[in-house]
Design an enzyme around this catalytic site. Sequence first.
Site, mmCIF file in Angstrom:
data_model
loop_
_atom_site.group_PDB
_atom_site.id
_atom_site.type_symbol
_atom_site.label_atom_id
_atom_site.label_comp_id
_atom_site.label_asym_id
_atom_site.label_seq_id
_atom_site.Cartn_x
_atom_site.Cartn_y
_atom_site.Cartn_z
ATOM 1 N N ARG A 41 0.877 -1.173 0.000
ATOM 2 C CA ARG A 41 0.000 0.000 0.000
ATOM 3 C C ARG A 41 0.917 1.226 0.000
ATOM 4 N NH1 ARG A 41 -2.290 -3.551 3.836
ATOM 5 N NH2 ARG A 41 -4.438 -4.123 3.310
ATOM 6 N N LYS A 70 -1.722 -1.639 7.494
ATOM 7 C CA LYS A 70 -3.136 -1.340 7.720
ATOM 8 C C LYS A 70 -3.679 -2.307 8.767
ATOM 9 C CE LYS A 70 -7.473 -0.686 5.281
ATOM 10 N NZ LYS A 70 -8.139 -0.747 3.973
ATOM 11 N N HIS A 141 -2.352 2.483 -6.090
ATOM 12 C CA HIS A 141 -3.168 1.290 -5.838
ATOM 13 C C HIS A 141 -3.323 0.437 -7.100
ATOM 14 C CE1 HIS A 141 -5.016 -0.190 -2.207
ATOM 15 N NE2 HIS A 141 -5.923 -0.808 -2.951
ATOM 16 N N ARG A 144 -0.704 -2.049 -6.909
ATOM 17 C CA ARG A 144 -1.071 -3.084 -5.928
ATOM 18 C C ARG A 144 -2.040 -4.079 -6.565
ATOM 19 N NH1 ARG A 144 -1.489 -4.427 -0.469
ATOM 20 N NH2 ARG A 144 -3.588 -4.827 0.340
ATOM 21 N N HIS A 167 -4.694 -8.707 3.674
ATOM 22 C CA HIS A 167 -6.135 -8.557 3.884
ATOM 23 C C HIS A 167 -6.565 -9.346 5.113
ATOM 24 C CE1 HIS A 167 -6.950 -7.711 -0.673
ATOM 25 N NE2 HIS A 167 -6.618 -6.611 -0.018
ATOM 26 N N TYR A 176 -10.049 -9.977 -6.890
ATOM 27 C CA TYR A 176 -9.032 -10.294 -7.893
ATOM 28 C C TYR A 176 -9.384 -11.520 -8.725
ATOM 29 C CZ TYR A 176 -6.665 -6.698 -5.390
ATOM 30 O OH TYR A 176 -6.374 -5.507 -4.810
#
Length: 191
Positions: A41, A70, A141, A144, A167, A176
């Site tokens: 990120r 995150k 992003h 990413r 995640h 994805y």
Amino acid sequence: IMNIIKTINGNELKKLLSVTDGIFAERDKAMLVLLYNTGLRVSELCGLNFRDVINGEVKHELKVRKEIAKGKRERIIPLNDKARMAIQELIYFNTSKGYDTSPKSALLQGRKHGRLTRQHVHTIVAELGRKANLDIDIHPHTLRHSFATMILKKTQNLRITQMLLGHANISTTTIYTHPSRDDLSSAVASL
């Protein structure tokens, strides 16, 4: 209209790299390659310090510290040769410009020797995307998404992709599994 994940392929990355210029060209190239090959990120990239990537030599894996990750979810990203070379380029760039390369100093530094901000990286990437004249708007992003899409295609493993992206929930990673622009192009081209 269904949302197609915006990704770029290797040729589009080459176009982006080819339009970097000015005194920060080498830094910007290395930054793009690092994002594309790690799926970091932008906030994580900006939070990286020298000690995160080097220990006598460039490390073979990147530990994304909970302070910059995150949701404070620490993770390990193995570094491929391209990512390691990009880190080497950043180290060389900082050294050649006389920037601080002590363990706690920022890997990505700007004109005033300070840490690059998320907004600054966003602006650089978006501007390079415009200059490269790509079909889509490019943001950090996007790189990413490109990483995630490539990993999922290569491994066919949602769990690996989830772990590399950091995640918390695998349902986040399922975006994805949707077709990319390249998938749609390939399908039509095969007719």
